[in-house]
Design an enzyme around this catalytic site. Structure first.
Site, mmCIF file in Angstrom:
data_model
loop_
_atom_site.group_PDB
_atom_site.id
_atom_site.type_symbol
_atom_site.label_atom_id
_atom_site.label_comp_id
_atom_site.label_asym_id
_atom_site.label_seq_id
_atom_site.Cartn_x
_atom_site.Cartn_y
_atom_site.Cartn_z
ATOM 1 N N ASP A 135 28.038 -20.356 -7.890
ATOM 2 C CA ASP A 135 28.889 -19.191 -7.687
ATOM 3 C C ASP A 135 30.120 -19.313 -8.571
ATOM 4 O OD1 ASP A 135 27.266 -18.204 -5.553
ATOM 5 O OD2 ASP A 135 28.275 -19.574 -4.172
ATOM 6 N N ASP A 164 24.638 -16.077 -9.789
ATOM 7 C CA ASP A 164 24.799 -16.105 -8.344
ATOM 8 C C ASP A 164 26.048 -15.307 -7.974
ATOM 9 O OD1 ASP A 164 24.217 -16.721 -5.692
ATOM 10 O OD2 ASP A 164 23.639 -18.766 -6.198
ATOM 11 N N ASP A 168 31.730 -16.550 -2.890
ATOM 12 C CA ASP A 168 31.022 -16.677 -1.621
ATOM 13 C C ASP A 168 31.779 -17.595 -0.675
ATOM 14 O OD1 ASP A 168 29.135 -15.065 -2.740
ATOM 15 O OD2 ASP A 168 27.477 -16.493 -2.609
ATOM 16 N N ARG A 221 27.510 -6.169 -1.668
ATOM 17 C CA ARG A 221 28.260 -7.293 -1.100
ATOM 18 C C ARG A 221 29.748 -7.179 -1.448
ATOM 19 N NH1 ARG A 221 24.160 -12.444 -2.214
ATOM 20 N NH2 ARG A 221 22.291 -11.425 -1.395
#
Length: 326
Positions: A135, A164, A168, A221
């Site tokens: 990430d 990715d 996160d 997201r």
């Protein structure tokens, strides 16, 4: 962290649109505090995060020097000068401030990982093209984190799993503020809570504030939140398929944001077996749909903040968000 992309399954044909519409007109009530306070300290769930504080700064320009500088839990301020190529992620220790120099410093190809640490500030970095499984930033089992005035980006020329997540937050991480960042040209923006099967670790944690961020051409997201509590205010979202996604009993307060060229601004009933909760107020949806199956109880964040009206958000965010704007 890598997960399968959200499925577009809506189990209910009749959505609670009337409730969402009514909530959208609620007057914002908040403890007065200038939005500019975020320039020197975080507002939101990450309040109180100081990073390296007043420790003497060290400036690095190579990967090896950066790795050495951010290791350990002593107070430290690390200035990144220039763009450093990464393969994978670099672990950052507790009580650390990482600060980009100027407007073009940062990392490409990978990212940073905050794992089982606390009190970390990440500011003024360009973080681009984090090749999976890395990430751009992973906040894992960590607390007291402030991610501010960074520019995250990738491209949508590759398969959706080539890169990715940009940012996160998972494995019971807690008390995070994400402010004045740009997120651009990506499929999977910011995932909070990596799995439907992680309730024992995540329930009661994953409290994250997003304010004054710009999401442009990010597919979904924005954020996707499981189990936790999310406050999403004064953000500018454009070009999304699905923006705010509350699932697995998560509570989201979505207030005074602007959505443009977005299909679904808020959803609570996609992709997981258990719906989430959402409260909406003061948003400019710009024609975007809402899918609010369950109205939440999270209406009063436990901290002082000022939510500016949606009418001024685009000007504020486009002029102030991203690296080089400190």
């Amino acid at each position: 962290m890598r997960t399968h992309p959200p499925r577009t399954r809506v189990r209910r044909s009749t959505l609670a649109l009337a409730a969402a519409s009514a909530l959208a007109t609620v007057t914002v009530l908040a403890v007065p505090q200038p939005a500019g306070a975020a320039e020197t300290s975080p507002v939101g769930f990450g309040a109180g995060t100081t990073g390296g504080g007043s420790a003497s700064a060290v400036t690095v320009s190579t990967l090896s020097a950066f790795k050495s500088a951010v290791t350990g839990n002593s107070a430290k301020v690390v200035r990144v000068n220039g763009l450093i190529s990464l393969s994978g992620q670099v672990d950052v220790g507790s009580n650390t401030t990482v600060l980009g120099v100027g407007s073009a410093s940062g990392f490409t190809g990978g990212g940073l990982r905050l794992k089982k640490v606390s009190n970390v500030v990440i500011r003024n970095l360009n973080i681009s093209k984090p090749v999976a499984p890395a990430d751009g930033i992973t906040v894992e089992a960590s607390s007291k984190v402030w991610i501010d005035h960074n520019s995250f980006s990738a491209d949508r020329d590759h398969d959706k799993d080539h890169y990715d997540g940009l940012l996160d937050v998972n494995h019971g991480a807690d008390n995070v503020t994400v402010s004045w960042n740009t997120f651009k040209n990506h499929f999977k923006g910011s995932l909070v809570g990596h799995s439907d099967n992680n309730a024992s670790e995540d329930t009661g944690r994953l409290k994250v504030t997003y304010h004054h961020n710009h999401f442009a051409n990010v597919y979904s997201r924005i954020p996707s939140l499981r189990f936790g509590t999310g406050h999403f205010y004064n953000n500018y979202v454009e070009g999304a398929d699905t923006a705010c996604h509350s699932r697995m009993g998560a509570q989201m307060l979505v207030e005074n944001n602007v959505f443009r060229s977005t299909k679904v601004a808020v959803t609570t009933n996609r992709s997981s077996d258990v719906d989430g909760y959402a409260n909406l107020r003061g948003n400019d949806l710009g024609g975007a749909a809402t899918e609010v199956s369950r109205v939440g109880t999270f209406t009063s964040p436990p901290y002082g903040y000022t939510a500016e009206p949606a009418s001024s958000v685009v000007a504020s965010v486009t002029s102030g968000a991203g690296a080089g704007k400190l």
